[in-house]
Enzyme design. Sequence first.
Site, PDB file in Angstrom:
ATOM      1  N   ALA A 133      11.210  -7.688  -2.687  1.00 32.85           N
ATOM      2  CA  ALA A 133       9.722  -7.982  -2.765  1.00 32.85           C
ATOM      3  C   ALA A 133       9.385  -7.733  -4.433  1.00 32.85           C
ATOM      4  O   ALA A 133       8.858  -6.458  -4.425  1.00 32.85           O
ATOM      5  CB  ALA A 133       9.032  -7.271  -1.990  1.00 32.85           C
ATOM      6  N   ALA A 135       7.650  -9.216  -7.329  1.00 36.24           N
ATOM      7  CA  ALA A 135       6.608  -9.489  -8.321  1.00 36.24           C
ATOM      8  C   ALA A 135       5.765  -8.196  -8.190  1.00 36.24           C
ATOM      9  O   ALA A 135       5.710  -7.630  -7.172  1.00 36.24           O
ATOM     10  CB  ALA A 135       5.957 -10.608  -7.954  1.00 36.24           C
ATOM     11  N   PRO A 136       5.106  -7.753  -9.358  1.00 38.95           N
ATOM     12  CA  PRO A 136       5.382  -8.546 -10.733  1.00 38.95           C
ATOM     13  C   PRO A 136       6.346  -8.176 -11.508  1.00 38.95           C
ATOM     14  O   PRO A 136       6.583  -8.668 -12.631  1.00 38.95           O
ATOM     15  CB  PRO A 136       4.093  -8.164 -11.247  1.00 38.95           C
ATOM     16  CG  PRO A 136       3.688  -6.524 -10.941  1.00 38.95           C
ATOM     17  CD  PRO A 136       4.325  -6.671  -9.378  1.00 38.95           C
ATOM     18  N   SER A 138       8.143  -4.735 -12.019  1.00 38.21           N
ATOM     19  CA  SER A 138       8.104  -3.467 -12.705  1.00 38.21           C
ATOM     20  C   SER A 138       9.663  -2.994 -12.187  1.00 38.21           C
ATOM     21  O   SER A 138      10.107  -2.402 -13.136  1.00 38.21           O
ATOM     22  CB  SER A 138       6.912  -2.714 -12.185  1.00 38.21           C
ATOM     23  OG  SER A 138       7.280  -2.281 -10.967  1.00 38.21           O
ATOM     24  N   LYS A 139       9.714  -2.952 -11.256  1.00 37.11           N
ATOM     25  CA  LYS A 139      11.159  -2.361 -10.765  1.00 37.11           C
ATOM     26  C   LYS A 139      12.378  -3.198 -10.940  1.00 37.11           C
ATOM     27  O   LYS A 139      13.434  -2.621 -11.400  1.00 37.11           O
ATOM     28  CB  LYS A 139      11.123  -2.105  -9.124  1.00 37.11           C
ATOM     29  CG  LYS A 139       9.965  -1.075  -8.756  1.00 37.11           C
ATOM     30  CD  LYS A 139       9.929  -0.980  -7.218  1.00 37.11           C
ATOM     31  CE  LYS A 139       8.550  -0.098  -6.860  1.00 37.11           C
ATOM     32  NZ  LYS A 139       7.337  -0.617  -7.252  1.00 37.11           N
ATOM     33  N   GLU A 157      10.756 -13.023  -3.950  1.00 37.29           N
ATOM     34  CA  GLU A 157       9.328 -12.803  -3.915  1.00 37.29           C
ATOM     35  C   GLU A 157       8.778 -13.900  -2.909  1.00 37.29           C
ATOM     36  O   GLU A 157       9.065 -15.073  -3.257  1.00 37.29           O
ATOM     37  CB  GLU A 157       8.643 -13.104  -5.298  1.00 37.29           C
ATOM     38  CG  GLU A 157       7.241 -13.086  -5.345  1.00 37.29           C
ATOM     39  CD  GLU A 157       6.686 -11.759  -4.346  1.00 37.29           C
ATOM     40  OE1 GLU A 157       5.703 -11.783  -3.685  1.00 37.29           O
ATOM     41  OE2 GLU A 157       7.236 -10.463  -4.802  1.00 37.29           O
ATOM     42  N   ASP A 184      11.478 -15.775   2.453  1.00 35.97           N
ATOM     43  CA  ASP A 184      10.804 -14.505   3.540  1.00 35.97           C
ATOM     44  C   ASP A 184      11.995 -13.719   3.592  1.00 35.97           C
ATOM     45  O   ASP A 184      13.058 -14.047   4.063  1.00 35.97           O
ATOM     46  CB  ASP A 184      10.808 -15.261   5.073  1.00 35.97           C
ATOM     47  CG  ASP A 184      10.330 -14.307   6.011  1.00 35.97           C
ATOM     48  OD1 ASP A 184      10.217 -12.881   5.497  1.00 35.97           O
ATOM     49  OD2 ASP A 184       9.860 -14.455   6.916  1.00 35.97           O
ATOM     50  N   ASP A 202      11.074  -2.415  -1.627  1.00 41.16           N
ATOM     51  CA  ASP A 202       9.793  -1.900  -1.811  1.00 41.16           C
ATOM     52  C   ASP A 202       8.859  -2.847  -0.989  1.00 41.16           C
ATOM     53  O   ASP A 202       8.396  -3.808  -1.547  1.00 41.16           O
ATOM     54  CB  ASP A 202       9.490  -2.031  -3.361  1.00 41.16           C
ATOM     55  CG  ASP A 202       8.037  -1.076  -3.657  1.00 41.16           C
ATOM     56  OD1 ASP A 202       8.113   0.035  -3.356  1.00 41.16           O
ATOM     57  OD2 ASP A 202       7.090  -1.966  -4.254  1.00 41.16           O
ATOM     58  N   CYS A 255       4.190   2.321  -1.092  1.00 38.46           N
ATOM     59  CA  CYS A 255       3.106   2.952  -1.965  1.00 38.46           C
ATOM     60  C   CYS A 255       1.939   3.346  -0.996  1.00 38.46           C
ATOM     61  O   CYS A 255       0.812   3.449  -1.191  1.00 38.46           O
ATOM     62  CB  CYS A 255       2.597   2.140  -2.963  1.00 38.46           C
ATOM     63  SG  CYS A 255       1.797   0.628  -2.642  1.00 38.46           S
TER      64      CYS A 255
END
Length: 483
Positions: A133, A135-136, A138-139, A157, A184, A202, A255
């Site tokens: 997963a 986007a955007p 960072s990881k 994504e 998916d 994530d 998160c």
Amino acid sequence: MFESAIKKLISGAKVSADYLAHVHTFLPEQATDDFWLACGSPLRVSVRVNTLKCSIDEFRQIAYRYCWGLEEIPWCKEGFWLKLADTEGQLSLGNTPEHIQGLFYIQEASSMLPPIALLNSLTESEPLVVDMAAAPGSKTTQIAAMLENKGIILANELSASRLKSLHSNLVRCGILNVSLSHLDACQLGDFMPGQFDYVLLDAPCGGEGTVRKDINALSEWRLSQINEMAQLQKSLILSAYKALKPGGVLIYSTCTLSKEENHQVADFLTAETNAETLSLKGLFTGAEKAITPQGYLHVLPHLFDSEGFFVAKFRKPQSTVNDKQPVVHYASPFHPVVRKLKQQVLDYYQNHFGLNVLPDGYKLLQRENEIWLFPQNIEFINQYIKINRAGFQLAQVYPNKVKSTHQMASCLGNAAKEQKLDLNSEQASMFIQGNNIETDCNDIRSGEVLLKYQGHIIGIGQNQKGKIKNRLPRELVRDNLKF
């Protein structure tokens, strides 16, 4: 103290009464005041240095120039909390030229934990990694920098609208080794069972850990919604584990803070599969403050003055036997570049820019008149999953002309030895606003020219007798930005 903390938290916002009661299911009683005080406090600004384009020492010099205070993030040597100078009229962090050039990524400190946990025991030199997963970005960009653009990363994504921003961040940061897919993630394990060395999930979640960005995130909290999200997360983590090679490593992160989306999902994986839990206790100095009895990291906002985050690490035993093999579904629209055309392209870049555009581990492929740079083994993924974008478009070719892309400039331009023009702040501002530039550039030949600002590439233009025609893509133009 608790009442004053709550008043501070809910000033101008409304916190769900259900959440106030639910907090006690994961929060030690003695930590309640500290937790709410942290949730009601502004979140510290944090960034990660993109070491594909900028060294940590160079970033420290940049910070000194802007009068930024730096505090090292204990789990990420490239990460810093910033104390920004309170200077009227100073550019916002995202509008600084260094951010636009991809020298750093604005990323919450806790968000840097999952890639660190994923690759802290890296053994493969050319691993196959999936960010389920992404986007955007960072990881994904953090993983690519840690791998130094080696191996292949599949950045998946589900949201089609977010793929564009993901791709934009990859280009800005000079990422070469990523393929984008739009599927998916619950199906990934069926498409490519037992194929990935490393899997990062994530997961989409309730977002309780982000309350310091948006206090209203808790206003509509409902346990029923959390339980629904947990069912999705369980499907995703089973798919992630299925996609993992024997001996491979899986990171599950969110998160959010509730055990229903964290501990219970991780425990579900070990109950349903032969997954081995790898303790994160020694991941960084101080990690023991957030460690759970199972070895998971449960980062509450007050522990490190950050967002809340959860990270769990697993390994698939080497003895695991895959009960299913991937099935070829797709034929790539790309084909090898014929020898003569390949040499024409390579000669152009070498002669015009003094630039090698074919790094080790990569190859050139063609689609119509487009030349693309791909990781060497890209077809391995392409045959099983429909790829949205992969590598990057280097150029368009015509009978007597090679026309470079902004992607080429951003990803490879810093290595060029010729045809580079240093812009002053006024010229750089004009360029980023989409304007052409008048300049005295007698040492620059006609044709394509790489444009630099403060030592780093900002884009590409076309030199026509001292007038630089702007070639910045329209979506990157910032009409009123001045450096």
